[in-house]
Design a protein around this motif. Structure first.
Motif, PDB file in Angstrom:
ATOM      1  N   ALA A  84       0.776  -1.334   0.167  1.00 55.43           N
ATOM      2  CA  ALA A  84       0.036  -0.034  -0.042  1.00 55.43           C
ATOM      3  C   ALA A  84       0.879   1.200  -0.155  1.00 55.43           C
ATOM      4  CB  ALA A  84      -0.849  -0.006   1.029  1.00 55.43           C
ATOM      5  N   MET A  85       1.765   1.316   0.793  1.00 55.20           N
ATOM      6  CA  MET A  85       2.907   2.242   0.710  1.00 55.20           C
ATOM      7  C   MET A  85       3.449   2.585  -0.574  1.00 55.20           C
ATOM      8  SD  MET A  85       4.455   2.235   4.670  1.00 55.20           S
ATOM      9  CE  MET A  85       5.349   3.690   4.413  1.00 55.20           C
ATOM     10  N   ALA A  89       2.891   5.711  -2.944  1.00 55.68           N
ATOM     11  CA  ALA A  89       3.926   6.583  -3.113  1.00 55.68           C
ATOM     12  C   ALA A  89       3.772   6.631  -4.732  1.00 55.68           C
ATOM     13  CB  ALA A  89       5.430   6.047  -2.782  1.00 55.68           C
ATOM     14  N   ALA A  90       3.660   5.518  -5.683  1.00 58.09           N
ATOM     15  CA  ALA A  90       3.727   5.737  -6.962  1.00 58.09           C
ATOM     16  C   ALA A  90       2.279   6.650  -7.399  1.00 58.09           C
ATOM     17  CB  ALA A  90       3.444   4.310  -7.628  1.00 58.09           C
ATOM     18  N   VAL A  91       1.240   6.622  -6.956  1.00 57.21           N
ATOM     19  CA  VAL A  91       0.179   7.349  -7.406  1.00 57.21           C
ATOM     20  C   VAL A  91       0.577   8.895  -6.989  1.00 57.21           C
ATOM     21  CG1 VAL A  91      -2.286   7.947  -6.506  1.00 57.21           C
ATOM     22  CG2 VAL A  91      -1.481   5.415  -7.145  1.00 57.21           C
ATOM     23  N   GLU A 143      -3.319   9.406   0.642  1.00 55.72           N
ATOM     24  CA  GLU A 143      -2.876   8.617   2.071  1.00 55.72           C
ATOM     25  C   GLU A 143      -4.152   8.346   2.720  1.00 55.72           C
ATOM     26  OE1 GLU A 143      -3.489  13.294   2.472  1.00 55.72           O
ATOM     27  OE2 GLU A 143      -2.489  11.878   1.015  1.00 55.72           O
ATOM     28  N   ILE A 144      -5.372   8.784   2.448  1.00 50.55           N
ATOM     29  CA  ILE A 144      -6.679   8.211   3.065  1.00 50.55           C
ATOM     30  C   ILE A 144      -6.899   6.956   2.531  1.00 50.55           C
ATOM     31  CG2 ILE A 144      -9.107   8.570   3.619  1.00 50.55           C
ATOM     32  CD1 ILE A 144      -7.037  10.328   5.254  1.00 50.55           C
ATOM     33  N   ARG A 149      -7.174   1.003   2.980  1.00 46.24           N
ATOM     34  CA  ARG A 149      -6.946  -0.283   2.488  1.00 46.24           C
ATOM     35  C   ARG A 149      -6.200  -1.223   3.647  1.00 46.24           C
ATOM     36  NH1 ARG A 149      -8.786   2.297  -0.539  1.00 46.24           N
ATOM     37  NH2 ARG A 149     -10.380   1.048   0.726  1.00 46.24           N
ATOM     38  N   ILE A 150      -5.224  -0.522   4.254  1.00 45.80           N
ATOM     39  CA  ILE A 150      -4.615  -1.244   5.422  1.00 45.80           C
ATOM     40  C   ILE A 150      -5.647  -1.463   6.412  1.00 45.80           C
ATOM     41  CG2 ILE A 150      -2.791  -1.059   7.279  1.00 45.80           C
ATOM     42  CD1 ILE A 150      -1.240   0.838   5.301  1.00 45.80           C
TER      43      ILE A 150
END
Length: 365
Positions: A84-85, A89-91, A143-144, A149-150
Motif C-alpha cells: 500500500a505504501m 507513493a507511485a500514485v 494517504e486516506i 486499504r490497510i
C-alpha cells in the motif's frame, strides 16, 4: 546407501477420509462462515469504502490451525503495508495519464516481484500496490486511500485469527504432535517387519514404508513452523522441542540401515545364534515407539524398561557367537554386517531414549 526392495514389507495404507477429517472440515467451514459474517458486519458499521477486501482477507488467511492462520495474517498484513505504501507513493508521483500510470505500474510490479523473490512473506505486496494504483479515485486523498486499504485488511486478519482462536480452535501444536505420533506408529510397523525377518532369516525390505515415513516427517516439519508461531505469538503456553524431529530422523535413518543389513539373510548359523534375540530387541523398540506416540498424543510417562526388554539376552547371545567356532569361519562381509547390526541396534536404543527425554521437555499433557 540404497533402500532395499522386497515383497516382505508393505507400505502403510493410504489414509482414507475419516469421520475425524470430515469433522475438521466442517469445523473449518463453520469458522470461516462466522468470521466472514462478523467481518462484513463490522465493515458495514464502519462504512469502509471497500470493505469487501476485509472479507477477502478472511478467506485468504483462515487456515486449518491457529498457528497457520496467525502466520498467514501477519504475512498478509506486512505485505499489505509494504504494498500500500509503495502503491501510494507511485500514485502520488505519477501523472494521472494512462501511459504514465501504465509505466509506473510496470515498474512497481517488477520491483515488488524482485523483492518478494528475496523475501517470500512480501509476495502479496505487488498485488496490493497494483490494486492501490488501479482503484484509487482522484476524489480521495492518496494517504486516506492507503490507510483505508490497510485498515480493511487488518480487520480481516484480526477477525480471522480471533475466529481460529475462539471458535472450536485447532492448535498447530496438537496437529504436529499427532503427526509425530503417527510417524512413530509407522516406525513400529517397520521395526516389527525387521524383527520377523531377522528372527526367521528371511529377506526383507521396508523401502516403501521408509519412503512414506520420510515424506511424513518432511511434511510435519513444515507444520512445526506454525506451532512455533503459536508459541511466539503467545497463543499457546507450551512449545515443541525442535530436537524431537531430529531424534525421529536419526531413528528413521538407523532403521533404513538395518533394512540394508538384513536385505540378504544371515547364514543359518548366525540366525540360530542371535536371530531370536535380535528380533526381541527390535520388537521392544517397536513397543517403545508406540509408547512414545501415545505420550505425544495424550501425555503420560514413558517407561524406559519397555526398551530394555531383550537387551541382556541379545548381548549374551552376541558375546557367545563371538567366541564360537562359527565366528572363526565367518567371512569379512558377514562379520561387518553382524557388527553393523549390533552397533545400529544400540544406536537406535539411545536415540529412542533421547526422544523420550525431548518429549518430556515439551511437557505434553
Amino acid at each position: 546407501m540404497t533402500e532395499s526392495v522386497s515383497p516382505q514389507s508393505q507400505p502403510p495404507p493410504k489414509p482414507r477420509i475419516s469421520l475425524i477429517q470430515t469433522k475438521r472440515a466442517a469445523v473449518q467451514a463453520l469458522r470461516v462462515m462466522i468470521a466472514c459474517t462478523i467481518t462484513y458486519a463490522v465493515s458495514q458499521l464502519l462504512h469502509l469504502q471497500q470493505g469487501y477486501w476485509a472479507v477477502f482477507t478472511v478467506l485468504i488467511v483462515m487456515q486449518a490451525s491457529v498457528g497457520a492462520t496467525a502466520g498467514m495474517a501477519v504475512d498478509r498484513l506486512v505485505a499489505t503495508v509494504a504494498g500500500a505504501m509503495l502503491g501510494g507513493a507511485a500514485v502520488f508521483v505519477t501523472p494521472q495519464e494512462p501511459l504514465a500510470i501504465g509505466i509506473a505500474l510496470i515498474c512497481v510490479v517488477g520491483f515488488s516481484s524482485f523483492v518478494s523473490a528475496r523475501v517470500p512473506r512480501l509476495r502479496n505486496a505487488g498485488l496490493t500496490a497494483a490494486i492501490v494504483m488501479l482503484t484509487h479515485s482522484a476524489a480521495v486523498p492518496v494517504e486516506i486511500f492507503v490507510i483505508d486499504r490497510i485498515a480493511e485488511i487488518t480487520l480481516g486478519g484480526v477477525v480471522g485469527v480471533l475466529a481460529s482462536l475462539f471458535i472450536l480452535p485447532t492448535r498447530s501444536r496438537t496437529m504436529v504432535l499427532d503427526r509425530f505420533g503417527s510417524a512413530l506408529d509407522v516406525m513400529a510397523q517397520i521395526l516389527r517387519t525387521l524383527a520377523t525377518a531377522v528372527e526367521k532369516g528371511e529377506p526383507v525390505s521396508a523401502s516403501e514404508a521408509n519412503i512414506a515415513l520420510r515424506q511424513s516427517l518432511m511434511a510435519t516439519e513444515t507444520l512445526l513452523t506454525d506451532a512455533q508461531r503459536e508459541r511466539a505469538f503467545w497463543l499457546t503456553k507450551h512449545g515443541i522441542s525442535e530436537a524431537i524431529p531430529r531424534s525421529l530422523w536419526r531413528i528413521r535413518n538407523d532403521m533404513t540401515y538395518v533394512s540394508h543389513i538384513v536385505e540378504t539373510p544371515f547364514p543359518p548359523a548366525i540366525v540360530e545364534a542371535i536371530g531370536l534375540q535380535a528380533g526381541r530387541v527390535l520388537e521392544a523398540q517397536a513397543r517403545f515407539a508406540e509408547a512414545c506416540g501415545r505420550a505425544l498424543r495424550s501425555g503420560g510417562e514413558i517407561d524406559p524398561k519397555v526398551l530394555s526388554a531383550g537387551d541382556e539376552a541379545f548381548e549374551a547371545a552376541f558375546s557367545a557367537l563371538q567366541n564360537s567356532t562359527e565366528a572363526q569361519s565367518m567371512g569379512f562381509n558377514e562379520t561387518g554386517r553382524l557388527f553393523g547390526l549390533d552397533f545400529t541396534l544400540r544406536r537406535i536404543r539411545q536415540n529412542f531414549l533421547d526422544l523420550a527425554d525431548r518429549i518430556r521437555e515439551s511437557d505434553v499433557d
